[in-house]
Design a protein around this motif. Structure first.
Motif, PDB file in Angstrom:
ATOM      1  N   LEU A   1     -11.875   9.095  -5.522  1.00 54.19           N
ATOM      2  CA  LEU A   1     -10.615   9.681  -5.066  1.00 54.19           C
ATOM      3  C   LEU A   1     -10.767  11.193  -5.018  1.00 54.19           C
ATOM      4  O   LEU A   1     -11.408  11.788  -5.897  1.00 54.19           O
TER       5      LEU A   1
ATOM      6  N   ALA B   1      -4.432   9.431  -7.973  1.00 51.96           N
ATOM      7  CA  ALA B   1      -3.676   8.572  -7.054  1.00 51.96           C
ATOM      8  C   ALA B   1      -2.174   8.782  -7.203  1.00 51.96           C
ATOM      9  O   ALA B   1      -1.660   8.853  -8.319  1.00 51.96           O
TER      10      ALA B   1
ATOM     11  N   ILE C   1       0.158   4.039  -4.962  1.00 51.33           N
ATOM     12  CA  ILE C   1      -0.676   2.927  -5.421  1.00 51.33           C
ATOM     13  C   ILE C   1      -0.047   1.589  -5.044  1.00 51.33           C
ATOM     14  O   ILE C   1       1.178   1.428  -5.100  1.00 51.33           O
TER      15      ILE C   1
ATOM     16  N   ASP D   1      -2.833   5.456  -1.241  1.00 57.52           N
ATOM     17  CA  ASP D   1      -4.077   6.197  -1.445  1.00 57.52           C
ATOM     18  C   ASP D   1      -4.979   5.484  -2.451  1.00 57.52           C
ATOM     19  O   ASP D   1      -6.074   5.955  -2.752  1.00 57.52           O
ATOM     20  N   LEU D   2      -4.520   4.320  -2.960  1.00 60.90           N
ATOM     21  CA  LEU D   2      -5.335   3.488  -3.840  1.00 60.90           C
ATOM     22  C   LEU D   2      -4.731   2.079  -3.875  1.00 60.90           C
ATOM     23  O   LEU D   2      -3.520   1.922  -4.060  1.00 60.90           O
TER      24      LEU D   2
END
Length: 370
Positions: free
Chosen positions: A37, A41, A44, A115-116
């Motif tokens: 990353l 994060a 999520i 982003d995760l």
């Protein structure tokens, strides 16, 4: 001297220029995959309903970091509790209901712009979905956040998650707490086994009371394995394959278990099951335990005759459940272990807003129950 100073300053400057603008976060997940990353994060997706609870131990306001969540199987009371921490942030979460990896749709996840993506081992079987997500530039981490107390590295998943959200120190604190409490139980049980002491036979019934006597959990299932970790012999473990199986009333009566433990929750209330969980009154829970243990098969056992019948919330903290089972099986050996104190410490040290309700129950009001 001045030349040396200028040369050193130039070298340091060049090194600084060559560094990235922000340090990259990198872990190896529990599937052996590298996850990188650019920053902690903030958006999520979680595949496992219980991951919200773990996030609430790592982060004061977990809803702010969750963009989408598989809240499958969670009852409305538990959801209402987590929502109460920050209703505005919670209501922005895309609340999904996904019952297996075959229904994990990559496009549906991509639309949430995470982003995760965090998948437990069950959902990690969705190989094509993972490949599609990574092609779209979305990092995927395979992590079991809930501590599996049977594993040598029980807290590995939550510690790695803490790194991914920039809360590494907090992750270590939670992990140390769990490990210390587990060892207190397992070290004493190990001595019992070394002494070849007699271990009580335990009938553990999942979703207790929803049918005739008696379902039993199998070996390799966390709740059943907690019985063995706490120094008990799990009735039916030699014949039950998979998560659970039906034992006949005749088999239970002939085996005559010394201890009965049922697992319960609000989700089985309508079917007459063992009532436990958030916002449950202790008296109502105790009445449900009495009803469950009056069924033919259980009622004829020494567990009922000696009032060694108990109920435990299936969604409770594993370390609290382990301590409860240990104190029920070996009250003298674990007389100094107080599961209520452990729960209170979790709530005070790690939880922004503790759950309230009845999470375990005993047949006698004078016995410790909560």
């Amino acid at each position: 001297m001045l030349k040396k100073w200028i040369s050193a300053a130039w070298l340091i400057g060049m090194l600084l220029i060559s560094l990235p603008a922000s340090a990259q976060i990198e872990i190896t997940d529990q599937a052996g995959r590298t996850v990188r990353l650019a920053q902690p994060a903030q958006r999520i997706f979680f595949s496992e309903p219980g991951d919200f609870t773990v996030m609430a131990m790592l982060e004061e306001n977990p809803a702010k970091r969750i963009v989408a969540w598989n809240r499958w199987r969670l009852d409305k009371h538990t959801l209402a509790h987590w929502r109460s921490i920050d209703p505005v942030a919670f209501d922005k979460i895309n609340q999904m209901v996904i019952d297996g990896p075959q229904n994990l749709n990559a496009e549906m996840l991509i639309a949430n712009q995470p982003d995760l993506v965090v998948l437990d081992h069950f959902f990690a079987n969705a190989k094509q979905t993972i490949a599609r997500l990574e092609q779209a530039g979305i990092p995927v981490a395979v992590l079991n956040l809930e501590a599996d107390l049977r594993d040598r590295n029980a807290t590995e998943g939550l510690e790695k998650m803490a790194i991914l959200i920039g809360r590494e120190q907090r992750g270590r604190e939670v992990a140390d707490f769990i490990v210390r409490h587990v060892q207190r139980i397992t070290q004493r049980v190990a001595r019992l086994r070394e002494q070849q002491a007699a271990l009580p036979t335990v009938l553990m019934e999942p979703h207790a009371g929803t049918g005739p006597c008696c379902m039993s959990v199998g070996s390799g299932v966390l709740m059943g394995d907690l019985v063995q970790m706490a120094g008990g012999k799990l009735l039916g473990s030699e014949i039950v394959e998979g998560l659970s199986a039906q034992l006949s009333a005749e088999y239970v009566i002939a085996s005559n278990p010394e201890v009965y433990i049922g697992t319960g929750g609000r989700h089985i209330e309508a079917r007459g099951g063992l009532l436990l969980g958030p916002d449950i009154d202790a008296a109502a829970s105790r009445a449900s335990l009495q009803r469950v243990t009056q069924r033919i098969g259980i009622a004829q056992t020494s567990a009922v005759r000696n009032q060694r019948t108990y109920g435990i919330w299936h969604s409770g903290y594993p370390i609290v459940n382990l301590e409860l089972i240990a104190t029920w099986l070996h009250p003298e050996l674990f007389s100094d272990v107080d599961p209520m104190a452990t729960l209170d410490e979790i709530n005070q040290r790690f939880m922004a807003k503790p759950l309230s309700g009845t999470f375990w129950v005993t047949p006698n009001p004078t016995q410790k129950a909560h």
